[in-house]
Design a protein around this motif. Structure first.
Motif, PDB file in Angstrom:
ATOM      1  N   TYR A   1      52.668  27.184 117.463  1.00 43.50           N
ATOM      2  CA  TYR A   1      52.593  28.474 118.138  1.00 43.50           C
ATOM      3  C   TYR A   1      53.792  29.385 117.882  1.00 43.50           C
ATOM      4  N   PHE A   2      54.734  28.961 117.032  1.00 37.22           N
ATOM      5  CA  PHE A   2      55.877  29.819 116.715  1.00 37.22           C
ATOM      6  C   PHE A   2      56.415  29.482 115.329  1.00 37.22           C
TER       7      PHE A   2
ATOM      8  N   PHE B   1      60.289  28.234 126.978  1.00 40.34           N
ATOM      9  CA  PHE B   1      59.090  29.024 126.721  1.00 40.34           C
ATOM     10  C   PHE B   1      57.872  28.148 126.949  1.00 40.34           C
TER      11      PHE B   1
ATOM     12  N   ILE C   1      53.983  28.052 126.490  1.00 43.47           N
ATOM     13  CA  ILE C   1      52.907  28.701 125.747  1.00 43.47           C
ATOM     14  C   ILE C   1      51.569  28.279 126.336  1.00 43.47           C
TER      15      ILE C   1
ATOM     16  N   HIS D   1      59.683  31.401 130.362  1.00 43.37           N
ATOM     17  CA  HIS D   1      59.111  32.608 129.780  1.00 43.37           C
ATOM     18  C   HIS D   1      57.688  32.211 129.389  1.00 43.37           C
TER      19      HIS D   1
ATOM     20  N   LEU E   1      54.262  32.674 127.484  1.00 48.13           N
ATOM     21  CA  LEU E   1      53.751  33.357 126.294  1.00 48.13           C
ATOM     22  C   LEU E   1      52.286  33.022 126.079  1.00 48.13           C
ATOM     23  N   ASP E   2      51.587  33.955 125.469  1.00 46.79           N
ATOM     24  CA  ASP E   2      50.183  33.794 125.109  1.00 46.79           C
ATOM     25  C   ASP E   2      50.112  33.004 123.801  1.00 46.79           C
TER      26      ASP E   2
ATOM     27  N   LYS F   1      49.480  36.634 118.566  1.00 49.63           N
ATOM     28  CA  LYS F   1      50.804  36.743 119.193  1.00 49.63           C
ATOM     29  C   LYS F   1      51.867  35.894 118.501  1.00 49.63           C
TER      30      LYS F   1
ATOM     31  N   THR G   1      55.035  37.926 117.586  1.00 46.11           N
ATOM     32  CA  THR G   1      55.698  38.385 118.803  1.00 46.11           C
ATOM     33  C   THR G   1      56.366  37.216 119.524  1.00 46.11           C
ATOM     34  N   ASN G   2      55.655  36.106 119.648  1.00 46.37           N
ATOM     35  CA  ASN G   2      56.224  34.926 120.290  1.00 46.37           C
ATOM     36  C   ASN G   2      57.444  34.424 119.528  1.00 46.37           C
TER      37      ASN G   2
ATOM     38  N   ASP H   1      60.384  36.686 120.224  1.00 44.05           N
ATOM     39  CA  ASP H   1      60.915  36.479 121.574  1.00 44.05           C
ATOM     40  C   ASP H   1      61.731  35.189 121.670  1.00 44.05           C
TER      41      ASP H   1
END
Length: 127
Positions: free
Chosen positions: A15-16, A59, A61, A78, A80-81, A86, A89-90, A93
């Motif tokens: 996811y990132f 974070f 998710i 935090h 996150l979507d 995303k 954006t994730n 961040d």
């Protein structure tokens, strides 16, 4: 000297994206970590990270954005979507929070020392 790492569960890694080294959360003691990335499957780690008292950004998710966020997560993480749209954006961040954390915890002369090393002056002589 390398920047601090991102600790993540195996599920959260998709996811990132990061230029930093990512380590599995099970394999770190959090002393070399600038951010932690978890999913809803990894909530057991939040208390452990908070118990370090390092104030590392966490974070959370949401793999399924329609699922409600537990109250305890809102206070400590935090949120996150987890949708693919995303991803950038994730990642931004997470990197921003990791950079801010690293700047806050490393000593003031650390940047100067890095610049010195990048100029290939690697001799650290002591009297």
């Amino acid at each position: 000297m390398k920047p601090l790492k991102i600790a993540s569960s195996m599920t959260a890694m998709e996811y990132f994206l990061s230029q930093r080294e990512a380590v599995l959360i099970e394999e770190t003691d959090f002393t070399d970590v600038a951010a932690v990335v978890l999913t809803d499957l990894d909530s057991k780690w939040i208390k452990k990270v908070c118990d370090t008292k390092f104030d590392i950004p966490i974070f959370y998710i949401r793999r399924y954005p329609k699922d409600p966020v537990p109250e305890s997560m809102r206070e400590t993480c935090h949120v996150l979507d987890g949708s693919q749209e995303k991803l950038k954006t994730n990642s931004f961040d997470i990197e921003k929070a990791a950079s801010e954390y690293q700047e806050r915890v490393l000593p003031p002369f650390f940047d100067s020392l890095l610049c010195y090393m990048e100029m290939h002056h690697l001799k650290f002589n002591c009297p």
